[in-house]
Design a protein around this motif. Structure first.
Motif, short mmCIF file in Angstrom:
data_model
loop_
_atom_site.label_atom_id
_atom_site.label_comp_id
_atom_site.label_asym_id
_atom_site.label_seq_id
_atom_site.Cartn_x
_atom_site.Cartn_y
_atom_site.Cartn_z
N HIS A 153 0.82 -1.07 -0.08
CA HIS A 153 0.13 -0.08 -0.05
C HIS A 153 0.94 1.11 0.03
CE1 HIS A 153 0.84 0.25 4.29
NE2 HIS A 153 0.61 -1.06 4.34
N LYS A 154 2.03 1.20 0.29
CA LYS A 154 2.90 2.42 0.40
C LYS A 154 3.08 2.88 -1.08
CE LYS A 154 5.56 1.35 4.52
NZ LYS A 154 6.92 1.16 5.11
N ILE A 155 2.97 4.37 -1.09
CA ILE A 155 3.11 4.90 -2.53
C ILE A 155 4.62 5.17 -3.05
CG2 ILE A 155 2.49 7.03 -3.91
CD1 ILE A 155 0.25 7.32 -1.74
N THR A 156 5.03 4.14 -3.47
CA THR A 156 6.36 4.18 -4.11
C THR A 156 6.26 3.43 -5.58
OG1 THR A 156 7.05 1.93 -3.35
CG2 THR A 156 7.46 3.58 -1.62
N TYR A 157 7.06 4.00 -6.33
CA TYR A 157 7.41 3.30 -7.87
C TYR A 157 7.31 1.80 -7.84
CZ TYR A 157 8.36 2.85 -12.77
OH TYR A 157 8.15 2.58 -14.06
N GLY A 158 8.51 1.50 -6.78
CA GLY A 158 8.85 0.09 -6.81
C GLY A 158 7.45 -0.62 -6.54
N ASN A 159 6.72 -0.44 -5.50
CA ASN A 159 5.40 -1.15 -5.23
C ASN A 159 4.16 -0.87 -6.35
OD1 ASN A 159 6.35 -1.58 -2.85
ND2 ASN A 159 5.05 -0.49 -1.46
N GLU A 160 4.35 0.06 -7.03
CA GLU A 160 3.48 0.23 -8.22
C GLU A 160 3.69 -0.94 -9.17
OE1 GLU A 160 1.87 3.00 -11.78
OE2 GLU A 160 3.02 3.79 -10.01
N LEU A 161 5.00 -1.35 -9.62
CA LEU A 161 5.48 -2.31 -10.30
C LEU A 161 5.12 -3.56 -9.66
CD1 LEU A 161 8.89 -1.09 -11.46
CD2 LEU A 161 6.80 -0.82 -12.75
N LYS A 162 5.21 -3.84 -8.34
CA LYS A 162 4.83 -5.05 -7.60
C LYS A 162 3.39 -5.27 -7.90
CE LYS A 162 8.83 -4.59 -4.57
NZ LYS A 162 9.36 -4.36 -3.33
N ARG A 163 2.30 -4.31 -7.66
CA ARG A 163 1.14 -4.56 -7.52
C ARG A 163 0.59 -4.75 -8.97
NH1 ARG A 163 1.35 0.28 -4.17
NH2 ARG A 163 0.81 1.69 -6.10
N THR A 164 1.34 -4.00 -10.09
CA THR A 164 1.06 -4.51 -11.34
C THR A 164 1.39 -5.80 -11.72
OG1 THR A 164 1.13 -2.22 -12.15
CG2 THR A 164 1.17 -4.08 -13.90
N ALA A 165 2.29 -6.46 -10.98
CA ALA A 165 2.85 -7.78 -11.26
C ALA A 165 1.70 -8.74 -10.66
CB ALA A 165 4.23 -8.06 -10.63
N GLU A 166 1.31 -8.34 -9.49
CA GLU A 166 0.23 -9.02 -8.76
C GLU A 166 -1.01 -9.25 -9.71
OE1 GLU A 166 0.55 -11.13 -6.43
OE2 GLU A 166 2.35 -10.60 -5.68
N LEU A 167 -1.39 -7.76 -10.20
CA LEU A 167 -2.56 -7.93 -10.94
C LEU A 167 -2.29 -8.96 -12.25
CD1 LEU A 167 -5.34 -6.47 -11.90
CD2 LEU A 167 -4.19 -4.75 -13.00
N LEU A 168 -1.32 -8.73 -13.13
CA LEU A 168 -1.20 -9.66 -14.32
C LEU A 168 -1.10 -11.15 -13.55
CD1 LEU A 168 1.56 -7.77 -15.95
CD2 LEU A 168 -0.84 -7.80 -16.37
N GLN A 169 -0.59 -11.43 -12.54
CA GLN A 169 -0.45 -13.06 -11.84
C GLN A 169 -2.02 -13.32 -11.78
OE1 GLN A 169 2.23 -14.69 -11.30
NE2 GLN A 169 1.23 -16.54 -10.51
N LEU A 170 -2.77 -12.38 -11.38
CA LEU A 170 -4.22 -12.79 -11.21
C LEU A 170 -4.80 -13.10 -12.54
CD1 LEU A 170 -6.69 -11.08 -8.66
CD2 LEU A 170 -7.46 -11.32 -11.11
#
Length: 309
Positions: A162-179
Motif C-alpha cells: 500500500h505504500k506509494i512508491t514506484y517499486g510498489n506500483e510495479l509489484k502491484r501491477t505484477a500481482e494484477l497480471l498474476q491474477l
C-alpha cells in the motif's frame, strides 16, 4: 493501523482495513469514493486502481451504481445475485463477475448464505483484450475458477503493497497480471490463447533457441512444448519462415560448427561430436558424411593435404 483509522483516511480502497487473520475487511462507507484513481488514462496497458475483500451481511446490497473502471469480484464463499443490463446472475463460490465501466449494476448478498468476495478494479488500454482472454465478454459477465486461493493471495499481496512508491506500483501491477494469468489458465471459460502470436514469432523464437543451444541434446517436440505449440505447427511455421525444418536447421548449425572445429583445432572427432551435440560419435560421423560426402576424419585429412600445397 486499525480498521477504524483506515476507514477515516482518505486513501484508496487498495488500503482497505484487515479485520482478522482471514483477510476480511469492512465495506467502505457510501461517501468513500470507490472508484478513486479509476480515471487513469496513462500509457500502461494495465493499472490497478483499487482492491480489497469483504464479508457481506445477509442481504447486503450495493447499487445501482456505475463504475468508471473495470471491476472483477471473486466469490470465495456464499451466494448472491448480480444484475446488469437487464440480466440477473445467481452466483456462488468459485465464480467471478465483471462490472464494465459505464454500466449500471446492482449486486446483493444472499439472505441465508451471504457471500464473501475479493475485488480488483483496474484500467489501462489493454484491459478489454485481456478480459476477453479470461472468458469475459459484453454478453458474458461471469466466469468460473475451481481453486481460488492463488487469487486470494494475489489480492492480499496487493494490499500489503500500500505504500506509494514506484517499486510498489510495479509489484502491484505484477500481482494484477498474476491474477489475470491464473484465471486464463484455470477457467474453462477462458479463450484459447495458443497460437495467438504470428507464425513468424514462433519460428523466430525457435530459431534463436536452436542457435543458442545447438550443442545440447534437443528434441524438436520438446522445443515445441517449451515455447507452447505442437511440433507440427512449429515445423510448418519454421519451414515457411526459413525454408527448412527445425531439425534440418539444427543439423546445419551443428555441422557448420563441426566443420570449423575440424579445420581450425586439433580436437578429436569424439570431442568435436560431443561439443556440437552428438554424444554418439558414430551418429555424428553419419550426419557429417550425409552433409559433406565424406567422414570427419577424411575431411580433416583433405584439409591438411590442401594446406600443404
Amino acid at each position: 493501523m486499525d480498521a477504524k483509522k483506515r476507514k477515516n483516511q482518505s486513501g484508496t480502497v487498495l488500503e482497505l482495513f484487515f479485520q482478522d487473520s482471514n483477510l476480511q475487511v469492512e465495506a467502505p462507507n457510501e461517501d468513500i469514493p470507490t472508484d478513486l484513481q479509476s480515471t487513469y488514462s496513462g500509457p500502461a496497458p494495465y493499472h490497478l486502481n483499487y482492491c480489497g475483500y469483504e464479508s457481506c451481511a445477509p442481504g447486503y446490497c450495493f447499487g445501482p451504481h456505475t463504475r468508471t473502471s473495470y471491476l472483477i469480484h471473486i466469490i470465495f464463499s456464499g451466494k448472491g445475485t448480480y444484475r446488469t443490463e437487464g440480466t440477473t446472475y445467481h452466483l456462488s463460490a468459485g465464480q467471478l463477475f465483471l462490472i464494465y465501466p459505464g454500466v449500471s449494476t446492482v449486486y446483493q448478498a444472499d439472505e441465508k448464505d451471504p457471500w464473501s468476495y475479493g475485488w480488483v478494479g483496474f484500467s489501462g488500454y489493454h484491459s478489454e483484450t485481456i478480459l476477453s482472454y479470461m472468458g469475459f465478454s459484453r454478453d458474458n459477465h461471469v466466469v468460473y475458477v475451481n481453486y481460488l486461493e492463488p487469487l486470494r493471495q494475489s489480492i492480499h499481496n496487493m494490499l500489503e503493497l500500500h505504500k506509494i512508491t514506484y517499486g510498489n506500483e510495479l509489484k502491484r501491477t505484477a500481482e494484477l497480471l498474476q491474477l489475470f494469468s491464473y484465471v486464463m489458465d484455470h477457467s474453462p471459460n477462458a479463450r484459447e490463447t495458443q497460437y495467438e502470436y504470428s507464425k513468424t514469432t514462433y519460428a523466430e523464437v525457435a530459431m534463436r533457441y536452436l542457435t543458442s543451444n545447438y550443442p545440447r541434446r534437443i528434441k524438436i517436440s520438446d522445443l515445441a512444448d517449451y515455447i507452447g505449440v505442437d511440433r507440427s505447427y512449429l515445423t510448418k511455421s519454421f519451414r515457411e519462415q526459413y525454408h527448412v525444418s527445425p531439425q534440418e536447421y539444427l543439423i546445419s548449425l551443428r555441422m557448420d560448427q563441426a566443420q570449423f572445429l575440424l579445420e581450425n583445432t586439433g580436437k578429436s572427432v569424439t570431442d568435436i561430436a560431443a561439443e556440437v551435440g552428438y554424444p554418439d560419435s558414430l551418429a555424428f560421423s553419419k550426419s557429417f558424411k550425409q552433409r559433406f560426402g565424406t567422414s570427419p576424419s577424411e575431411y580433416r585429412q583433405y584439409i591438411k593435404s590442401s594446406d600443404k600445397k
